[in-house]
Design a protein around this motif. Structure first.
Motif, PDB file in Angstrom:
ATOM      1  N   SER A  92     -10.379 -11.709 -37.224  1.00 38.75           N
ATOM      2  CA  SER A  92     -10.097 -11.160 -38.550  1.00 38.75           C
ATOM      3  C   SER A  92      -9.907  -9.653 -38.511  1.00 38.75           C
ATOM      4  N   ALA A  93     -10.604  -8.980 -37.605  1.00 35.37           N
ATOM      5  CA  ALA A  93     -10.597  -7.520 -37.576  1.00 35.37           C
ATOM      6  C   ALA A  93      -9.481  -6.940 -36.730  1.00 35.37           C
ATOM      7  N   SER A  94      -8.665  -7.768 -36.120  1.00 31.88           N
ATOM      8  CA  SER A  94      -7.668  -7.255 -35.178  1.00 31.88           C
ATOM      9  C   SER A  94      -6.605  -6.401 -35.858  1.00 31.88           C
ATOM     10  N   LYS A  95      -6.145  -5.404 -35.152  1.00 29.22           N
ATOM     11  CA  LYS A  95      -5.056  -4.582 -35.646  1.00 29.22           C
ATOM     12  C   LYS A  95      -3.749  -5.356 -35.568  1.00 29.22           C
ATOM     13  N   ILE A  96      -2.756  -4.858 -36.289  1.00 24.16           N
ATOM     14  CA  ILE A  96      -1.415  -5.428 -36.241  1.00 24.16           C
ATOM     15  C   ILE A  96      -0.518  -4.470 -35.477  1.00 24.16           C
ATOM     16  N   PHE A 151       3.261  -3.572 -34.866  1.00 26.22           N
ATOM     17  CA  PHE A 151       4.559  -3.797 -35.486  1.00 26.22           C
ATOM     18  C   PHE A 151       5.693  -3.522 -34.506  1.00 26.22           C
ATOM     19  N   TYR A 207     -12.985  -5.695 -43.788  1.00 25.75           N
ATOM     20  CA  TYR A 207     -12.327  -4.934 -42.729  1.00 25.75           C
ATOM     21  C   TYR A 207     -11.289  -4.022 -43.360  1.00 25.75           C
ATOM     22  N   TYR A 225      -8.408  -0.676 -42.776  1.00 19.57           N
ATOM     23  CA  TYR A 225      -7.499  -0.113 -41.784  1.00 19.57           C
ATOM     24  C   TYR A 225      -6.656   1.002 -42.396  1.00 19.57           C
ATOM     25  N   TYR A 228      -2.855   2.781 -41.365  1.00 13.57           N
ATOM     26  CA  TYR A 228      -1.651   2.798 -40.553  1.00 13.57           C
ATOM     27  C   TYR A 228      -0.791   3.953 -41.043  1.00 13.57           C
ATOM     28  N   VAL A 268       5.728   0.905 -38.270  1.00 16.16           N
ATOM     29  CA  VAL A 268       4.372   1.137 -38.740  1.00 16.16           C
ATOM     30  C   VAL A 268       3.428   1.153 -37.524  1.00 16.16           C
ATOM     31  N   PHE A 270      -0.574   1.584 -36.017  1.00 13.65           N
ATOM     32  CA  PHE A 270      -2.003   1.469 -36.273  1.00 13.65           C
ATOM     33  C   PHE A 270      -2.711   2.797 -36.001  1.00 13.65           C
ATOM     34  N   TYR A 306      -4.938 -10.357 -44.958  1.00 17.45           N
ATOM     35  CA  TYR A 306      -4.570  -8.982 -44.578  1.00 17.45           C
ATOM     36  C   TYR A 306      -3.540  -8.474 -45.569  1.00 17.45           C
TER      37      TYR A 306
END
Lengths: 113, 112
Positions: free
Chosen positions: A97-101, A103, B31, B33, B35, B43, B45, B101
């Motif tokens: 769930s916490a993973s970055k994306i 792109f 969670y 974030y 970006y 985009v 991170f 997300y």
């Protein structure tokens, strides 16, 4: 290394035709992919996702195809409409769930009337 | 539908000044974030945050950047001394244990 890339920076499609946007990835261990749509002045909007244990997934007017053999991902939009004009990004995300994306570079889809 | 809210939508600042970008994540998300997106580029991170601490950060997120969740609803990104190359769209995102997300609409930061 991390790499999710797109074949073409722009795509022009006649209204009503189908659109196909392609994406290549380099990490064979990647197991979760997402397509995002970004309209001007807005944040990325989730369209559809697919896990590596599938090769096809369908949504409303959209289909994502995954070819793990050649590490290729595509987004198909049926009966393209003016509202589909946007930049489309393929992206990779870790399973948790916490993973970055991560792109890709984006393809700008424009619709001809 | 729940939204991630970002303020301001556009921030202009002089080089060397500090800026704070604000975000209100979706209320039951855990969670958070940040970006960024330089004009015309993809985009990227910056940082993820969970349980009041940074869980992951990119090499972009250097000592000039910091994040904070000052209360139960806000999540902020501070740039201590802005540079011209910090000009970009900054997107906040949040997710829950079951996913969801979601990105905000972004803050356009212009450093002059």
């Amino acid at each position: 290394g991390e790499s999710v890339g797109l074949h073409l920076p722009t795509l022009s499609v006649q209204e009503g035709d189908n659109s196909i946007i392609n994406c290549a990835y380099s990490n064979s261990a990647s197991d979760y992919f997402i397509w995002y749509k970004q309209e001007s002045g807005k944040g990325p909007q989730f369209i559809i996702d697919i896990r590596s244990n599938m090769d096809k997934r369908q949504g409303q007017r959209v289909t994502v195809l995954l070819n793990k053999t050649v590490k290729h991902l595509s987004l198909q939009i049926a009966a393209t409409q003016p509202g589909d004009s946007a930049v489309y990004f393929c992206a990779e995300k870790g399973y948790s769930s916490a993973s970055k994306i991560i792109f890709g570079s984006g393809t700008r889809l424009s619709i001809r009337p | 539908e729940p939204e991630v809210t970002q303020t301001p939508s556009h921030q202009v600042t002089q080089m060397g000044q500090e800026v704070i970008l604000r975000c209100v994540p979706i209320s039951n998300h855990l969670y958070f974030y940040w970006y960024r997106q330089i004009l015309g580029q993809k985009v990227e991170f910056l940082v993820s945050f969970y349980n009041n601490e940074i869980s992951e950060k990119s090499e972009i997120f250097d000592d000039q950047f910091s994040v904070e969740r000052p209360d139960g609803s806000n999540f902020t990104l501070k740039i201590r001394s802005t540079k011209l190359e910090d000009s970009a769209m900054y997107f906040c995102a949040s997710s829950g244990e079951q996913g969801g997300y979601t990105f905000g609409s972004g803050t356009r930061l212009t450093v002059v």
